[in-house]
Design a protein around this motif. Structure first.
Motif, short mmCIF file in Angstrom:
data_model
loop_
_atom_site.label_atom_id
_atom_site.label_comp_id
_atom_site.label_asym_id
_atom_site.label_seq_id
_atom_site.Cartn_x
_atom_site.Cartn_y
_atom_site.Cartn_z
N GLY A 108 0.81 -1.21 0.00
CA GLY A 108 0.00 0.00 0.00
C GLY A 108 0.84 1.26 0.00
N PHE A 109 1.91 1.26 0.80
CA PHE A 109 2.79 2.43 0.85
C PHE A 109 3.47 2.67 -0.48
CE2 PHE A 109 6.93 4.40 1.65
CZ PHE A 109 6.51 5.58 2.21
N VAL A 110 3.98 1.60 -1.10
CA VAL A 110 4.65 1.75 -2.40
C VAL A 110 3.66 2.20 -3.46
CG1 VAL A 110 5.82 0.46 -4.23
CG2 VAL A 110 6.51 0.13 -1.87
N ALA A 111 2.46 1.60 -3.49
CA ALA A 111 1.47 1.96 -4.50
C ALA A 111 1.02 3.41 -4.34
CB ALA A 111 0.28 1.02 -4.42
N VAL A 112 0.76 3.83 -3.12
CA VAL A 112 0.30 5.20 -2.89
C VAL A 112 1.41 6.19 -3.20
CG1 VAL A 112 -0.42 6.82 -1.08
CG2 VAL A 112 -1.52 4.60 -1.28
N SER A 113 2.64 5.89 -2.80
CA SER A 113 3.72 6.83 -3.06
C SER A 113 3.98 6.98 -4.55
CB SER A 113 4.99 6.42 -2.32
OG SER A 113 5.44 5.16 -2.78
N LYS A 114 3.88 5.89 -5.31
CA LYS A 114 4.05 5.98 -6.76
C LYS A 114 2.90 6.76 -7.39
CE LYS A 114 7.10 2.15 -7.53
NZ LYS A 114 7.52 1.11 -8.41
N ALA A 115 1.69 6.55 -6.91
CA ALA A 115 0.54 7.28 -7.46
C ALA A 115 0.66 8.77 -7.17
CB ALA A 115 -0.75 6.72 -6.88
N VAL A 116 1.09 9.11 -5.96
CA VAL A 116 1.26 10.53 -5.61
C VAL A 116 2.36 11.16 -6.45
CG1 VAL A 116 2.05 12.07 -3.75
CG2 VAL A 116 0.33 10.32 -3.28
N TYR A 117 3.44 10.43 -6.68
CA TYR A 117 4.52 10.95 -7.51
C TYR A 117 4.04 11.18 -8.94
CZ TYR A 117 9.03 11.30 -9.83
OH TYR A 117 10.08 11.73 -10.58
N LEU A 118 3.26 10.25 -9.50
CA LEU A 118 2.74 10.43 -10.85
C LEU A 118 1.78 11.62 -10.91
CD1 LEU A 118 2.13 6.75 -11.96
CD2 LEU A 118 3.83 8.34 -12.86
N LEU A 119 0.95 11.79 -9.90
CA LEU A 119 0.06 12.95 -9.87
C LEU A 119 0.86 14.25 -9.78
CD1 LEU A 119 -2.81 11.76 -7.54
CD2 LEU A 119 -2.97 12.32 -9.97
N TYR A 120 1.94 14.23 -9.01
CA TYR A 120 2.79 15.41 -8.89
C TYR A 120 3.40 15.76 -10.24
CZ TYR A 120 6.79 18.30 -7.67
OH TYR A 120 7.71 19.31 -7.62
N LEU A 121 3.89 14.75 -10.94
CA LEU A 121 4.50 15.00 -12.24
C LEU A 121 3.50 15.55 -13.25
CD1 LEU A 121 6.85 11.92 -12.75
CD2 LEU A 121 7.50 14.28 -12.23
N THR A 122 2.31 15.00 -13.27
CA THR A 122 1.32 15.44 -14.26
C THR A 122 0.69 16.77 -13.89
OG1 THR A 122 -0.41 14.14 -13.17
CG2 THR A 122 0.76 13.10 -15.00
N SER A 123 0.64 17.11 -12.61
CA SER A 123 0.02 18.38 -12.23
C SER A 123 0.95 19.56 -12.48
CB SER A 123 -0.39 18.36 -10.76
OG SER A 123 0.75 18.32 -9.94
N HIS A 124 2.24 19.33 -12.62
CA HIS A 124 3.19 20.41 -12.85
C HIS A 124 3.57 20.54 -14.33
CE1 HIS A 124 3.31 20.27 -8.57
NE2 HIS A 124 4.06 21.35 -8.55
N TYR A 125 2.85 19.85 -15.17
CA TYR A 125 3.10 19.94 -16.60
C TYR A 125 2.54 21.27 -17.10
CZ TYR A 125 3.71 18.29 -21.35
OH TYR A 125 4.11 18.14 -22.64
N PRO A 126 3.30 22.03 -17.92
CA PRO A 126 2.79 23.34 -18.34
C PRO A 126 1.54 23.21 -19.20
CG PRO A 126 4.88 22.83 -19.40
CD PRO A 126 4.60 21.73 -18.44
N PRO A 127 0.54 24.06 -18.95
CA PRO A 127 -0.70 23.97 -19.71
C PRO A 127 -0.50 24.46 -21.15
CG PRO A 127 -0.75 25.88 -18.28
CD PRO A 127 0.52 25.12 -17.97
#
Length: 140
Positions: A108-127
């Protein structure tokens, strides 16, 4: 692939979705009271119990459940996907070994941390230009 599309994953997903819907349905009036206490500074009563009674008296018996359906719909869908994905990933990673609480926590910790990292990467992509220009003009 068979462990991803398993009956066990479906059972976990349905149980997670039903559990979250049940819990939110039971405690939704408390959330309504919390929101009213935060927003309305002129409210006469300051305790949760009195706020709920005041809401029911002024707006009707079902007023504490106003806005319940959209919250429940999104919660049900998101928890169904979460529990299905979690159980499927756990089944793929563990591959037939006995499941323990420690292993479940690590997965659970690994899955959540990877999901949060992916969300972080995609949310900082320039519009793109069109969305940026609409946001700066105040249309979004």
């Amino acid at each position: 692939m068979a462990s991803v599309l398993s009956y066990e994953s479906l059972v976990h997903a349905v149980a997670g979705a039903v559990g979250s819907v049940t819990a939110m349905t039971v405690f939704f009036p408390l959330d309504t009271a919390r929101l009213r206490l935060q927003v309305d500074e002129k409210r006469k009563s300051k305790t949760t119990h009195m706020v709920l009674l005041e809401i029911i008296k002024e707006e009707g018996l079902l007023a504490p459940y106003r806005g319940w359906f959209p919250v429940i719909s999104s919660l049900c869908c998101s928890n169904f996907v979460y529990f299905y994905a979690f159980n499927s990933l756990k089944a793929v990673w563990v591959k037939g070994q006995n499941s323990t609480t420690g292993k479940d926590l690590v997965v659970g910790f690994v899955a959540v941390s990877k999901a949060v990292y992916l969300l972080y990467l995609t949310s900082h992509y320039p519009p793109d230009k069109s969305a940026y220009s609409l946001m700066t003009c105040g249309r979004i």
